[in-house]
Design an enzyme around this catalytic site. Sequence first.
Site, mmCIF file in Angstrom:
data_model
loop_
_atom_site.group_PDB
_atom_site.id
_atom_site.type_symbol
_atom_site.label_atom_id
_atom_site.label_comp_id
_atom_site.label_asym_id
_atom_site.label_seq_id
_atom_site.Cartn_x
_atom_site.Cartn_y
_atom_site.Cartn_z
ATOM 1 N N GLU A 86 0.815 -1.218 0.000
ATOM 2 C CA GLU A 86 0.000 0.000 0.000
ATOM 3 C C GLU A 86 0.848 1.267 0.000
ATOM 4 O O GLU A 86 0.495 2.257 -0.650
ATOM 5 C CB GLU A 86 -0.915 -0.010 1.230
ATOM 6 C CG GLU A 86 -1.901 1.138 1.271
ATOM 7 C CD GLU A 86 -2.853 1.032 2.458
ATOM 8 O OE1 GLU A 86 -3.411 2.066 2.848
ATOM 9 O OE2 GLU A 86 -3.027 -0.078 2.991
ATOM 10 N N ASP A 87 1.985 1.246 0.715
ATOM 11 C CA ASP A 87 2.722 2.485 0.967
ATOM 12 C C ASP A 87 4.098 2.571 0.308
ATOM 13 O O ASP A 87 4.789 3.576 0.470
ATOM 14 C CB ASP A 87 2.912 2.677 2.482
ATOM 15 C CG ASP A 87 1.578 2.867 3.204
ATOM 16 O OD1 ASP A 87 0.608 3.260 2.541
ATOM 17 O OD2 ASP A 87 1.526 2.614 4.421
#
Length: 623
Positions: A86-87
């Site tokens: 996600e990051d």
Amino acid sequence: MEKDYTQEIDNRVRRVFDIMRPKVSPADMERLVNAFELAREAHSKQKRKTGEPYIFHPIAVATIAAEELQLDVNSVIAAFLHDVVEDTPYTNDDILRRFGEDVAFLVRAVTKQKKEKYEMSKQLDNFKQMLNSVQYDIRALLVKLADRLHNMRTLDSMRADKQMKIAGETDYFYAPLATRLGLYNVKTELENLSLKFRCPHEYSELVKMIEADKEKNRSRLKIFVDEINTLLTSHGIKCRVFAEYRQPYSLWRKMKKYGDDFDHLKYRHFIEIVFRGEEGVSEKEMALRIYSLLTDRFKEKPGGISNYIDSPKENGYQSFHLKLLADFGRWQEVHISSERMVRNSQFGCLSDRSEGNIRRWINKFRDTLRDLSRNSHQQDAGGFIENVVASFYNDDIMVFSPQGKPVILPQKASVIDFAYEIHSHLGEHAKYAKINGRLAPVDTLLHRGDIVEIYPDINSFPEERWLDFTVTYKARKAINSYLAKLPKPHYDRCPICHPMPGEEVIGFKQDRRVMVHKRDCKEVIKLATKQGDNIVSVDFREDPKVLYPVEIEITCVDRYHMIIDLVDCISNQLNLSIGSINTQTTNSIVNIRMTFSVHSFQEIQSIISHIKAIPDVDEVRLL
């Protein structure tokens, strides 16, 4: 000069490795270390709101997964990697190549999917994604719970608006989920942290009141606890006895539910008796032995027993609850549990994966989620989550059929929920019930231990009002499905003048629909003066499937048999079902109000004529 966190990172992750090393193979241990190294490298340039390295968070989540939830090695690996996709630039394919399909699935399940357009909303789509994952493996939800638990523990660093958002969804979604999975420690901590950040003043006041109450009752509770301990020990029972105060959130919820202030709230604490098992003696036998000794010494409150050993909650919770009168004149709630029961309360569905009631609940959860997913396109935004909450997140009750079949339902479930749980045909035609041998309408709410018998009628069918008192997904889906198949009326009826077929009516176009009014309706007269072009002619015909509720007032002479004559006229001669009948007598004159349903204005006129023909009836008016 920036602080060097290298030693602190190594110290924190060593705890995870020390927990997992005795449980896993050397090869899996190497995979675990490699997962941490990947997470550290991927998040190396990121920091938390506190200014600390971001890697502290994945380490903390992995620690919770390993230590507090005791998950398997792939789940702990996924905990290290849960934010990587996600990051950071890493993809799920990278996870798949390095750690295999199982880890890749878990990471994918907890990774928020970025979309140009969300099906419902970003938050609700993420909830739905996680819930769908349980169709394949419940560990994904457990990793997400570990993630949420650490986020809540470190929420102080966030802005107030972020605190409210995260705390709100925790209270609504994650804490009830932990409850249903039997993870009481996780559930309790999430609830209290949510209250702390949503309502900090109320929370701090509750904490102060609890501490003051502890101090006030410390000495007399100690005497009560010590006496129980001495009593049981003298009879050879090995156990732990202690007073446990309920947490702020639990008390806050009870105060809201019952409308009590703190000082008048019952059972702010309870006495926990945790016994060790004895070879050759069942847990139930031990609990009953303790119960017998306690009630020989202390007075027992009638009806104060809840036997969760024979009838566990749907999430597997077991204990034997009763209420005893202490020598200081207050009823005390007492919980009798085995060490195994207490351990299961901590680890819930993980404590014994083969345990039948947990497996049945997980299978029920999965089946319903599949159904909800298939039908989610028919629901409005948030409907999917609302149905999941209604179906699974409420505290449950156990009720019984007359044959003794146990049926587990959410709290606030009604007779209709029970009927649909037994069989869809029984639900669809339920007319009334008997609860513990007494007649009850279908909207009656059920309580733990009720014996419920449904009486169907082939001419009874679901009504829209049933949706106001049903909570189970199964019942609500069936009712909505039935209502959706009914023919839709061509017109809407004015809620002020309540027109019926056969009356002089006119239509008024409004938002692509036509509202039918009586021609003397004040509302349509007002609309005609403003938007006369929207007036249309309508063909408002009688439909044999559609009934209209009406109320009439009858003025007559008070005499013997008058009410029987009226009822005979309406029920036997006209074959109508009376909704209600109210009478008031003043100086030999009776005013009677009756409600029933008709198909048309002509039908009610015919009914009024029949009633007027009854001797001593003076006047009949349509209200």
